[in-house]
Scaffold this active site. Structure first.
Site, PDB file in Angstrom:
ATOM      1  N   CYS A   1      28.857  52.921  37.745  1.00  0.00           N
ATOM      2  CA  CYS A   1      28.063  51.699  37.893  1.00  0.00           C
ATOM      3  C   CYS A   1      27.069  51.672  36.753  1.00  0.00           C
ATOM      4  O   CYS A   1      26.282  52.621  36.589  1.00  0.00           O
ATOM      5  CB  CYS A   1      27.345  51.703  39.238  1.00  0.00           C
ATOM      6  SG  CYS A   1      26.130  50.373  39.442  1.00  0.00           S
ATOM      7  N   CYS A  49      30.441  45.817  33.146  1.00  0.00           N
ATOM      8  CA  CYS A  49      30.246  46.010  34.587  1.00  0.00           C
ATOM      9  C   CYS A  49      31.563  46.514  35.139  1.00  0.00           C
ATOM     10  O   CYS A  49      32.624  45.946  34.846  1.00  0.00           O
ATOM     11  CB  CYS A  49      29.836  44.700  35.258  1.00  0.00           C
ATOM     12  SG  CYS A  49      29.801  44.768  37.072  1.00  0.00           S
TER      13      CYS A  49
END
Length: 266
Positions: free
Chosen positions: A73, A180
């Site tokens: 992440c 992302c």
């Protein structure tokens, strides 16, 4: 081998699937945080708190012993990696995720960095561009709503969010950095939208971090894979034993992990 993965939601799937493919004997503990997602709009202190809570829940589920903590992440890596390393290293390696700006810029051709609104305007991304792509034509693209659309697995929402970002990507771009981890799951939709968009050029290459993060984690752990596999996948939802979210099964990475999923009751 026991590996904890920490993320707010299913953005971790591509990295987890890469780990499971490389080490089918591994026990993966997927620590998601549906009670507090998304993490992107939260303050840095809140992200640190959630990342630490997720990692500690995974370690408890593994009986107090893991071989690595992986953070697939970007948001959690930006804000929480230092605290996670203080908590777990040197006994347990902690591996974070960095957008693949360096390899994408190697050819010197124009690139775009697709990331969340918060990451797009962050000092963190600006420093990466200055460090690894100073002499490259770089276009930052804030992908409004794309991570949330991927999390929902709603095809209409995904198509609209991808189209929004594609329209803001110049036709001269030859490489797209997926900043992302959620975006990895819809790579085909991204390349398709860029091909179809009026004025888009062909041959755009996507650059993701999943395989590199998985490889780095396995290098840090060391050791050869056990013959015959036998690994398992455990899922935690804000610390509670759970199953993979139904949205995860919409993606090949999620279906690959589901094959090794262990029931929460076991």
């Amino acid at each position: 081998m026991r590996i904890a993965l920490v993320d707010s939601g299913i953005g971790m799937l591509s990295t987890a699937a890469a780990l499971f493919a490389a080490r089918p004997d591994a026990e993966l503990y997927l620590s998601m945080d549906p009670d507090h997602m998304p993490w992107g709009p939260r303050t840095p202190a809140e992200v640190v708190e959630r990342a630490l809570a997720g990692a500690e829940a995974a370690v408890r589920a593994a009986g107090g012993d893991v071989d690595a903590v992986v953070v697939p992440c970007n948001t959690a890596s930006v804000h929480g990696l230092a605290e996670l390393r203080t908590r777990f290293e040197p006994d347990v390696p902690v591996v974070g995720t960095v957008p693949a700006i360096k390899p994408a810029s190697a050819a010197g051709t124009p690139i775009a960095v697709w990331s969340t609104e918060a990451t797009t305007r962050s000092e963190y991304q600006r420093r990466l561009v200055e460090t690894f792509a100073r002499d490259v034509d770089v276009t930052p693209v804030a992908c409004v709503g794309l991570a949330e659309a991927v999390e929902s697995a709603d095809p209409g929402r995904i198509a609209a969010a991808v189209a929004y970002a594609a329209e803001r990507t110049p036709g001269r771009v030859r490489g797209i950095v997926l900043g992302c981890t959620h975006y990895d799951l819809v790579g085909e939709a991204i390349t398709g939208a860029l091909r179809e968009r009026s004025g888009a050029v062909g041959g755009v290459e996507l650059f993701t971090a999943a395989d590199a993060v998985a490889a780095q984690a396995l290098r840090r752990i060391g050791g050869a894979a056990a013959a015959g596999g036998g690994g398992r996948v455990r899922v935690l939802a804000s610390g509670r034993p759970a199953r993979l979210p139904s949205s995860a099964l919409s993606y090949p990475a999620g279906r690959a992990l589901a094959a090794g999923e262990r029931s929460p009751a076991r």
